[in-house]
Motif scaffolding. Sequence first.
Motif, mmCIF file in Angstrom:
data_model
loop_
_atom_site.group_PDB
_atom_site.id
_atom_site.type_symbol
_atom_site.label_atom_id
_atom_site.label_comp_id
_atom_site.label_asym_id
_atom_site.label_seq_id
_atom_site.Cartn_x
_atom_site.Cartn_y
_atom_site.Cartn_z
ATOM 1 N N LEU A 112 -5.015 -7.594 3.433
ATOM 2 C CA LEU A 112 -6.121 -7.042 2.685
ATOM 3 C C LEU A 112 -6.881 -7.899 1.601
ATOM 4 N N ASP A 146 -6.183 7.648 7.369
ATOM 5 C CA ASP A 146 -5.468 8.368 6.463
ATOM 6 C C ASP A 146 -3.807 8.873 6.498
ATOM 7 N N SER A 147 -3.308 8.321 5.510
ATOM 8 C CA SER A 147 -2.127 8.640 5.647
ATOM 9 C C SER A 147 -1.508 9.951 5.942
ATOM 10 N N HIS A 148 -2.383 11.083 5.185
ATOM 11 C CA HIS A 148 -2.113 12.341 5.181
ATOM 12 C C HIS A 148 -2.297 12.874 6.619
ATOM 13 N N SER A 184 0.754 -1.097 -0.087
ATOM 14 C CA SER A 184 0.026 -0.004 -0.192
ATOM 15 C C SER A 184 0.789 1.244 -0.248
ATOM 16 N N PRO A 185 0.664 2.369 -1.113
ATOM 17 C CA PRO A 185 1.572 3.350 -1.174
ATOM 18 C C PRO A 185 1.234 4.113 0.376
ATOM 19 N N PRO A 186 0.081 4.452 0.297
ATOM 20 C CA PRO A 186 -0.171 5.403 2.035
ATOM 21 C C PRO A 186 0.639 4.777 3.083
ATOM 22 N N HIS A 221 -9.301 -6.173 6.690
ATOM 23 C CA HIS A 221 -9.645 -4.974 7.224
ATOM 24 C C HIS A 221 -11.151 -4.798 7.423
ATOM 25 N N PHE A 222 -11.906 -6.265 7.183
ATOM 26 C CA PHE A 222 -13.542 -6.158 7.370
ATOM 27 C C PHE A 222 -13.846 -6.774 8.544
ATOM 28 N N HIS A 230 -12.182 1.392 7.122
ATOM 29 C CA HIS A 230 -11.602 0.145 6.772
ATOM 30 C C HIS A 230 -10.584 0.207 5.873
ATOM 31 N N THR A 231 -9.994 1.283 6.021
ATOM 32 C CA THR A 231 -8.475 1.343 5.217
ATOM 33 C C THR A 231 -7.205 1.238 6.141
ATOM 34 N N ILE A 245 -8.420 -1.058 -7.078
ATOM 35 C CA ILE A 245 -9.649 -1.262 -6.202
ATOM 36 C C ILE A 245 -10.507 -2.463 -7.343
#
Length: 220
Positions: free
Chosen positions: A37, A68-70, A13-15, A42-43, A54-55, A117
């Motif tokens: 995943l 959220d990565s940010h 996962s990039p984030p 994640h579920f 669920h991220t 996705i």
Amino acid sequence: MSDKLILYGMDISPPVRACKLTLRALKLDYEYKEMDLLAGDHFKDEFLKKNPQHTVPLLEDNGALIWDSHAIVCYLVDKYAKSDELYPRDLVLRARVDQRLFFDASILFMSLRNVSIPFFLRHVSLVPKEKVDNIKDAYGHLEKFLGDNPYLTGSQLTIADFCCGATASSLAAVLDLDEKKYPKVAAWLERLSKLPHYEEDNLRGTKKYINLLKPVLNLE
Ligand SMILES: N[C@@H](CCC(=O)N[C@@H](CS)C(=O)NCC(=O)O)C(=O)O
């Protein structure tokens, strides 16, 4: 220093990789909880209780849950950095970094997620032309943002480089970077690759991601 930082993630996962690069730059110890995943980790109820979206990535810091990565990378620098170089306190400089972070969240990473996705969830391997064009546009924007600077917001490495760099290095899963068309992006990614532990924190997962997707995608 925190008692306990936990990052939930998956290396492809990039984030997640953007968070790993930030944790590394801040020299923070953390526990890494690897999620699968593809197997639906994640579920599961215990994860949904922590992140209803669920991220991954998800950060747990002494009970505080941040996703959220940010949001994670901003939080980490604000809370733990000894200086503000990675995320400046000056409002104009900070706005410049924020713009690149929101660009990653809304344009750059979405150009990839909109391809990955459908494949991961429904095995859609055909990538329509407009989605390929979104990737080209994303490379083009980065080329312009870089201008004559070594990093995305100027002469200083920031969390915008970590977020956009982790995503940009993964775009090759759909479309290889054309180094003649986007020489500044190529030079920037090469510059980032010299960061300590970059191979471990970003490139290893990037290669896995590309190997998983590239062979099965058919571009229109
Ligand atoms: N804007 C989010 C995106 C996170 C995201 O989409 N992560 C993907 C993995 S790369 C994920 O968890 N997908 C599972 C899902 O959306 O159910 C961030 O930057 O953290």
